[in-house]
Design a protein around this motif. Sequence first.
Motif, short mmCIF file in Angstrom:
data_model
loop_
_atom_site.label_atom_id
_atom_site.label_comp_id
_atom_site.label_asym_id
_atom_site.label_seq_id
_atom_site.Cartn_x
_atom_site.Cartn_y
_atom_site.Cartn_z
N ALA A 62 -29.38 -24.66 -40.90
CA ALA A 62 -30.52 -25.27 -41.31
C ALA A 62 -31.64 -25.36 -39.87
O ALA A 62 -32.71 -25.09 -39.91
CB ALA A 62 -30.35 -26.69 -41.34
N ASP A 63 -30.88 -25.42 -38.73
CA ASP A 63 -31.74 -25.37 -37.40
C ASP A 63 -32.08 -24.02 -37.19
O ASP A 63 -33.19 -23.72 -36.52
CB ASP A 63 -30.94 -25.84 -36.25
CG ASP A 63 -30.52 -27.33 -36.30
OD1 ASP A 63 -31.14 -27.76 -36.74
OD2 ASP A 63 -29.76 -27.72 -35.31
N GLU A 64 -31.38 -22.78 -37.57
CA GLU A 64 -31.95 -21.63 -37.46
C GLU A 64 -32.85 -21.16 -38.38
O GLU A 64 -33.82 -20.55 -37.94
CB GLU A 64 -30.54 -20.60 -37.61
CG GLU A 64 -29.25 -20.60 -36.63
CD GLU A 64 -28.17 -19.95 -37.07
OE1 GLU A 64 -28.06 -19.22 -38.16
OE2 GLU A 64 -27.20 -19.89 -36.33
N GLN A 65 -32.72 -21.58 -39.61
CA GLN A 65 -33.58 -21.33 -40.59
C GLN A 65 -35.01 -22.16 -40.31
O GLN A 65 -36.13 -21.48 -40.30
CB GLN A 65 -33.18 -21.92 -41.81
CG GLN A 65 -32.25 -21.11 -42.67
CD GLN A 65 -31.66 -21.64 -43.90
OE1 GLN A 65 -32.04 -22.89 -44.44
NE2 GLN A 65 -30.94 -20.73 -44.63
N GLU A 66 -34.86 -23.27 -39.70
CA GLU A 66 -36.08 -23.91 -39.22
C GLU A 66 -36.87 -23.14 -38.02
O GLU A 66 -38.00 -22.94 -38.01
CB GLU A 66 -35.74 -25.51 -38.83
CG GLU A 66 -37.12 -26.31 -38.16
CD GLU A 66 -36.75 -27.60 -37.71
OE1 GLU A 66 -37.59 -28.18 -37.46
OE2 GLU A 66 -35.49 -27.94 -37.75
#
Length: 164
Positions: A62-66
């Motif tokens: 999720a952090d990477e996608q964000e």
Amino acid sequence: MPQIAQLADTYSSQIFWLLIIFGLVFFVVGRGMVPKVMDTVAQRDAQIAGDLAAAQAARDRADEQEAAWRERENANRADAQALVSKAKADAAAKAEKKLATAQTKIDARIAEAEERIAIARGEAAAEIESVASEAARDIVSRLAGVKVTDKAAQTAVKEAMSHG
């Protein structure tokens, strides 16, 4: 004391049954139930650790996608700013061209109006001279009784007008 004497008689059988019960509890609970409970606890610990690892992996994704979304959003925002700046520059250039065209038309109108004003001023000055020379000729003939030619009256009026 009969209670103590009776205790000594039953002491050995109480110890025997105590050992039997403790042995039974040891083998049933200690050897039978505790390993099962410990296995269940170990499975729960493993499941919790797996769930925590999966949650951490999901959080990392999720952090990477964000971060990727933020980069795309910043790039889109920069593109939009560039597009707005280009549109502003184009609009300013178009407005400048329109203003230049309008200014050219206005300058032409002003020059034409100034030319008409100059012509009208000249015509008005000529009309004033003509009226003034006629009036001067009439005034001189009535007051002095002298006949003045148009040419002489015009010359006198021009001279008077030039001196103010």
